[in-house]
Design an enzyme around this catalytic site. Structure first.
Site, PDB file in Angstrom:
ATOM      1  N   LYS A 194       0.807  -1.079  -0.172  1.00 38.71           N
ATOM      2  CA  LYS A 194       0.003  -0.026   0.092  1.00 38.71           C
ATOM      3  C   LYS A 194       0.928   1.149  -0.160  1.00 38.71           C
ATOM      4  CE  LYS A 194      -3.951   2.483   0.487  1.00 38.71           C
ATOM      5  NZ  LYS A 194      -3.654   3.746   1.118  1.00 38.71           N
ATOM      6  N   GLU A 218       0.755   6.759  -6.758  1.00 36.48           N
ATOM      7  CA  GLU A 218      -0.373   7.714  -6.616  1.00 36.48           C
ATOM      8  C   GLU A 218       0.305   9.157  -6.605  1.00 36.48           C
ATOM      9  OE1 GLU A 218      -3.078   8.608  -3.304  1.00 36.48           O
ATOM     10  OE2 GLU A 218      -3.804   6.818  -4.066  1.00 36.48           O
TER      11      GLU A 218
END
Length: 297
Positions: free
Chosen positions: A166, A173
């Site tokens: 993550k 991102e």
């Protein structure tokens, strides 16, 4: 299946509602009396049948540490704790060992989907023992989007692997948002470009840069074409910094992610249009608060 969920902020609240809609019984606990199902952690534990499964969705760091320590003193042997927050992967082993000493299992789960997860489902990255993952697979299947499991769920590896994955996801991102945002500023700066929102809208289908982030960029421009209500001040919640730290530690060149992180730092001194767009995108996918534009003295 009946689980407990600690932390009913935007993400936790939506996860509780999606689980219930998918047939998973959930008892939620939060300090906010307006959203909690029970008045205390003791009531939460009493409401869940043993062996219990308790999912934590609270801010990473000290708050997570405190919740896991408290659970370690109240849960029983055979119970399972899942940390679904953005905890730094290096803390997962400490949490796992502390709980294991009391016979309590632990999984770390990276969760992506933001405020849209209730409707669309969540991408899930899990670290921990295979048997524990299989035990709560009905919960993971309820949270993820419809379709093939491998397209939205992965058992990444051992303890800490879920949060590590993550972390890298969030680092990517950062880079993606920065690239879109810089493109936005270039289009805005050129006088021959007469329709910036329309340009991005035309990229949504068929182009190689189409993505959900692009869809959210278009949505942000539809709501505020000039981003006049958004200041170019961008917070960072830690994952980008940790990604860069790991790139250095593992001698992996990560110039795009590193530059995107530094751009967030520079946003705290200037009001560039590209940084206003990054702030707008964070608000669109995660509901992160934005600041008003800076005003001249």
């Amino acid at each position: 299946m009946h689980i407990g969920l600690i932390g009913l902020g935007k993400m936790g609240y939506n996860m509780r509602e999606r689980l219930r809609f998918k047939g998973i019984e959930v008892t939620g606990y939060d300090r906010n009396p307006e959203v909690t199902d029970v008045a205390s952690l003791d009531e939460l534990i009493a409401a869940i049948p043993a062996p219990r499964v308790v999912w934590i969705m609270v801010p990473a760091g000290k708050v997570t540490d405190e919740v896991i320590t408290e659970l370690g003193g109240k849960l029983s042997q055979g119970d399972l704790v899942i940390d679904g927050g953005n905890t730094k992967f290096s803390s997962d082993q400490e949490h796992s060992e502390a709980l294991a000493a009391k016979g309590i299992s632990f999984l770390d789960c990276g969760v992506s989907g933001g405020v849209w997860g209730l409707e669309n489902g969540y991408g899930l990255m899990v670290g921990g023992a295979e048997a524990d993952v299989e035990r709560v697979m009905p919960v993971f299947d309820a949270l993820r989007p419809e379709g093939a499991r491998e397209e939205s769920f992965v058992h990444v590896g051992e303890t800490g692997a879920g949060h590590y994955a993550k972390m890298v996801h969030n680092g990517i991102e950062y880079g993606l948002m920065q690239a879109y945002a810089e493109g936005y500023e270039l289009l805005e700066a050129k006088d021959i470009i007469k329709d910036v929102p329309g340009t991005f809208r035309a990229w949504q289908k068929g182009t190689v840069v189409r993505s959900w982030l692009l869809d959210l960029l278009v949505k942000a421009l539809e709501e505020d074409p000039k981003l006049s209500n958004i200041g170019a001040y961008i917070e960072d919640s830690g994952e980008g910094r940790w990604t860069v730290e790991q790139a250095i530690a593992n001698e992996v060149a990560a110039p795009a992610i590193t530059a995107a992180l530094f751009a967030r730092f520079s946003s705290r001194q200037e009001d560039a249009p590209s940084l206003k767009m990054v702030a707008a995108l964070r608000n669109q996918f995660g509901g992160h608060a934005v600041r008003p534009p800076r005003t001249s003295p």
